[in-house]
Write an enzyme that holds these catalytic residues in place. Sequence first.
Site, mmCIF file in Angstrom:
data_model
loop_
_atom_site.group_PDB
_atom_site.id
_atom_site.type_symbol
_atom_site.label_atom_id
_atom_site.label_comp_id
_atom_site.label_asym_id
_atom_site.label_seq_id
_atom_site.Cartn_x
_atom_site.Cartn_y
_atom_site.Cartn_z
ATOM 1 C CG ASP A 91 -1.720 -0.819 0.952
ATOM 2 O OD1 ASP A 91 -2.750 -0.919 -0.179
ATOM 3 O OD2 ASP A 91 -2.265 -1.837 1.755
ATOM 4 C CG ASP A 111 -7.744 -3.368 -3.162
ATOM 5 O OD1 ASP A 111 -8.152 -4.246 -3.622
ATOM 6 O OD2 ASP A 111 -8.130 -2.777 -1.798
HETATM 7 N N1 GLY Z 1 -7.584 -1.281 -0.138
HETATM 8 C C1 GLY Z 1 -8.619 -2.301 0.883
HETATM 9 C C2 GLY Z 1 -9.463 -0.703 0.703
HETATM 10 O O1 GLY Z 1 -10.162 -0.760 -0.224
HETATM 11 O O2 GLY Z 1 -10.280 -1.697 1.525
#
Ligand code: GLY
Length: 411
Positions: free
Chosen positions: A115, A180
């Site tokens: 992330d 994501d």
């Molecule tokens: N990247 C985690 C979410 O969208 O909850």
Amino acid sequence: MLMKIAILTFILFFYTAFLSKDKGKLEKATGHVFDSAQQHYQNMLRVSKDLTKYPRTSAPNGSLKYTDIHDWTGGFWPGSLWYLYEYTKDPQWLEAAKRWTESLEKNQFNNTHHDIGFMMYCSYGNGYRLTGDPKYRDVLLQSAKTLITRFNPTVGCIKSWDQKLSWDGKTMFKYPVIIDNMINLELLFFASKETGDPVYRNIALQHADNTLKNHFRPDYSSYHVVNYDAATGKVLHQETNQGFADNSTWARGQGWAIYGFTVMYRETKDNKYLQAARKMADYYLDNKNLPDDKVPYWDFNVNQPGFTPKWKYDAAKLSYIPRDASAAAVVSSALVELSQHLGSKGGKYRRAAQHILTSLSSEAYLAKPGTNNNFLLKHSVGSMPHGVEIDVPLVYADYYFLEALLRNKKS
Ligand code: GLY
């Protein structure tokens, strides 16, 4: 013939008048949202002084919930402050944005998950775009270096999480990649452009191509998690972590997909990404389960025949299916950009973006200052299967909402 021309002129006149009335309405709404944001965020700054605690959502007891700087959401609060500064040019927001960005500095070495793109590009990325501060550039370049340590060339993807247990408890995913992850690629394009080293960009391309191959069904709906065999690169599982069922379409996941492949087109001008982003957007916009205000249910397939959750789901627990305003915010921002890339074919996507933004700017979603723990938007869902953050504000909903409004204003 003359009659035909007269009729066409008449239709064109009313269509243009209708569109500009809509545009005018959204311009007014944008001003109102940014005025509200100033009040909300002044309140937020008043109660949030500890730079190691980042505003994220509301806790079940109604209090403001924070996370530490290692969490994936750390970049959105400073990012929202940058957007507020961009809109107002008021130095108080510049000062606050800098402060909350710079306290994330240690994350440039955070290799514990994928992330880092979310965390650093939303904060330092916007900061660098708006100030040109070379210190921010250095942090971003180190962040990109850290991100690519999670890339395995045999798989051709960046690993999202170190491992994750499937919902049926039977499989430990050892190389999980989630949709994501597409959002982290923007940081890699930045790094290649800044350094002239293609290594980052090449990794982004491989990641996107494998995602396009393995994360999508024929109708361009997305799987949330794909688990790979790290030794061979083979796809082992296509499942979900935050969606309703393995074969369902988690709304925010589809949002990340539309956004990510739109960025891919921006950075490469490769038509395959533009067409893919368009089909992903069509899946979302043409879906019979999309409510009229275009703010989706948290998953497109909740309670539908043929979709069976493997997590402990109790349909009787909630009397309604919650919407996810954060998904709508992500999608609206992506659609503004997608419509620009599509030129004369972009009308459907521009109108949809404006429709979503009008919905989010209404009282149904936009909180009054002094309420909602100082977040702008109500009614988002973090993760239903984990039983957390259901029908609450979420910091990233605000971030993408402000981004979309700014993008729309500039378009
Ligand atoms: N990247 C985690 C979410 O969208 O909850």
